[in-house]
Design a protein around this motif. Structure first.
Motif, PDB file in Angstrom:
ATOM      1  N   GLY A 180       5.125   8.184  -0.042  1.00 44.40           N
ATOM      2  CA  GLY A 180       5.270   9.465  -0.673  1.00 44.40           C
ATOM      3  C   GLY A 180       5.527  10.377   0.239  1.00 44.40           C
ATOM      4  N   SER A 181       6.796  11.125  -0.502  1.00 47.39           N
ATOM      5  CA  SER A 181       7.119  12.652   0.352  1.00 47.39           C
ATOM      6  C   SER A 181       7.009  13.959   0.208  1.00 47.39           C
ATOM      7  CB  SER A 181       9.336  12.585  -0.328  1.00 47.39           C
ATOM      8  OG  SER A 181      10.180  12.439   1.017  1.00 47.39           O
ATOM      9  N   GLY A 182       5.498  14.145  -0.618  1.00 47.35           N
ATOM     10  CA  GLY A 182       5.091  15.104  -0.705  1.00 47.35           C
ATOM     11  C   GLY A 182       5.685  17.134  -0.651  1.00 47.35           C
ATOM     12  N   SER A 183       5.113  17.299   0.372  1.00 46.05           N
ATOM     13  CA  SER A 183       6.245  19.356  -0.071  1.00 46.05           C
ATOM     14  C   SER A 183       7.034  18.663   1.459  1.00 46.05           C
ATOM     15  CB  SER A 183       5.038  19.954   1.018  1.00 46.05           C
ATOM     16  OG  SER A 183       4.455  19.793   1.958  1.00 46.05           O
ATOM     17  N   LEU A 232       0.914  -1.273   0.135  1.00 50.68           N
ATOM     18  CA  LEU A 232       0.532   0.500   0.250  1.00 50.68           C
ATOM     19  C   LEU A 232       1.024   1.471  -0.142  1.00 50.68           C
ATOM     20  CD1 LEU A 232      -2.383   1.684   0.446  1.00 50.68           C
ATOM     21  CD2 LEU A 232      -1.690   0.869   3.231  1.00 50.68           C
ATOM     22  N   LYS A 233       0.955   2.394  -1.133  1.00 47.92           N
ATOM     23  CA  LYS A 233       1.577   3.452  -0.555  1.00 47.92           C
ATOM     24  C   LYS A 233       0.170   4.593  -0.497  1.00 47.92           C
ATOM     25  CE  LYS A 233       3.820   6.829  -3.045  1.00 47.92           C
ATOM     26  NZ  LYS A 233       4.442   8.089  -4.246  1.00 47.92           N
ATOM     27  N   LEU A 234       0.577   4.969   0.466  1.00 47.67           N
ATOM     28  CA  LEU A 234       0.131   6.836   0.745  1.00 47.67           C
ATOM     29  C   LEU A 234       0.789   7.343  -0.142  1.00 47.67           C
ATOM     30  CD1 LEU A 234      -0.358   5.620   4.214  1.00 47.67           C
ATOM     31  CD2 LEU A 234      -1.360   5.165   2.869  1.00 47.67           C
ATOM     32  N   SER A 253      11.970   6.554  -5.126  1.00 49.89           N
ATOM     33  CA  SER A 253      10.544   6.885  -5.023  1.00 49.89           C
ATOM     34  C   SER A 253       9.807   5.095  -4.265  1.00 49.89           C
ATOM     35  CB  SER A 253      10.184   6.745  -6.661  1.00 49.89           C
ATOM     36  OG  SER A 253       9.945   5.565  -7.578  1.00 49.89           O
ATOM     37  N   THR A 254       8.805   5.477  -3.457  1.00 44.77           N
ATOM     38  CA  THR A 254       8.796   4.286  -3.606  1.00 44.77           C
ATOM     39  C   THR A 254       7.706   3.227  -4.603  1.00 44.77           C
ATOM     40  OG1 THR A 254       7.179   6.241  -1.795  1.00 44.77           O
ATOM     41  CG2 THR A 254       5.979   3.467  -1.768  1.00 44.77           C
ATOM     42  N   GLU A 255       7.503   3.953  -5.358  1.00 47.34           N
ATOM     43  CA  GLU A 255       6.741   2.824  -6.395  1.00 47.34           C
ATOM     44  C   GLU A 255       8.052   1.605  -7.105  1.00 47.34           C
ATOM     45  OE1 GLU A 255       5.913   5.696  -6.862  1.00 47.34           O
ATOM     46  OE2 GLU A 255       4.242   5.576  -7.065  1.00 47.34           O
TER      47      GLU A 255
END
Ligand code: IPE
Length: 270
Positions: free
Chosen positions: A53-56, A7-9, A157-159
């Motif tokens: 992810g890392s977003g901002s 699961l990726k958020l 990346s998470t992917e």
């Protein structure tokens, strides 16, 4: 055999992308609760690996130091540590939220266990993570920096981590939960009438690829195209694994997906 889900958020859902270093704590807590509910209902029937992810957080700093382009300046290694710290700061918030609701989450810092070569993940030490998973823990990875064989450093990346984990662990599903509802025929920001594609498979892949990769491509669809293409290739390589791209903005949606309910939202790739 219990079901394994990766699961990726997405960074877009757990942070406010318009404000540097701003986590959406309320959303993170809600998603943690949804994950907890699904685990509680399914018991031993569900195993989870979470990535985020890392977003901002990381993206801001990575852009400043151009970490994805490698060791290009005297500041690059300082940047390597700065991006790693930003990514880890968000990770602490996510892991704390999971643990607060009783999810036995344990972080595995990707920058301590990976080596990339440009776009590829050459090496990923997964033994401790798999051991933790097999004993009922919920491993948490995240988009991070990585030492890189070709350019000194890069971003993983998470992917990319999931691609590697999927090939090793054969999960039944990869769920990418972000802010967009799924894959659209065109960028919905530019074409408000663009329709959501509910299924992507061998039958419509060529058509979908042409739509997403076409000359109307913008950053949004371009980013989505790579994600969808990589997930499509992975599902082709790993049948019967499925991938789902969905929004986690609507309360209850993630929980329903993790519980294995039939749902009518998102895009299913298989
Ligand atoms: C990005 O990771 C990692 C960094 C910039 C440090 P991801 O690609 O997994 O994250 P999001 O979902 O785009 O934020």
């Amino acid at each position: 055999m219990s079901e394994l889900i990766l699961l990726k958020l997405g960074g877009s859902v757990i942070t406010d992308k318009t404000r540097p270093f701003t986590a959406r704590i309320d959303v993170i807590q809600r998603l943690a609760q949804e994950i907890k509910s699904a685990l509680a209902e399914r018991g031993d029937d569900l195993r989870l690996i979470i990535g985020h992810g890392s977003g901002s957080f990381g993206h801001e700093v990575a852009a400043k130091y151009q970490t994805h382009k490698g060791g290009t300046s005297a500041e690059s290694w300082l940047g390597f540590a700065e991006v790693a710290h930003a990514a880890a700061t968000l990770n602490h918030l996510v892991v704390n939220a999971l643990r607060e609701v009783g999810v036995p989450a344990m972080r595995f810092q990707p920058s301590a266990s990976t080596r990339t070569r440009g776009e590829q993940l050459m090496y990923f030490e997964t033994f401790p993570l798999k051991e933790a998973l097999s004993h009922g823990l919920v491993p948490v990875v995240y988009g991070d920096v990585s030492v890189d064989a070709a350019q000194g450093m890069s971003i993983v990346s998470t992917e990319l981590l999931f691609d590697n984990l999927a090939r090793e662990l054969s999960p039944s599903r990869i769920v990418l939960a972000g802010q967009v509802d799924g894959v659209y025929e065109a960028d919905p920001n530019l074409k408000p009438n663009a329709e959501l594609i509910s299924d992507i498979d061998r039958n419509n892949w060529e058509e979908v690829a042409a739509m997403l990769g076409g000359s109307h491509g913008t950053d949004v669809t371009g980013g989505m195209f790579t994600k969808v293409r990589d997930m499509y290739r992975l599902t082709i390589a790993m049948p019967p694994m499925q991938a789902m791209i969905m929004s986690a903005e609507e309360p209850g949606h993630l929980e329903a997906v993790l519980k294995g309910q039939m749902v009518s939202f998102g895009t299913l790739i298989n």
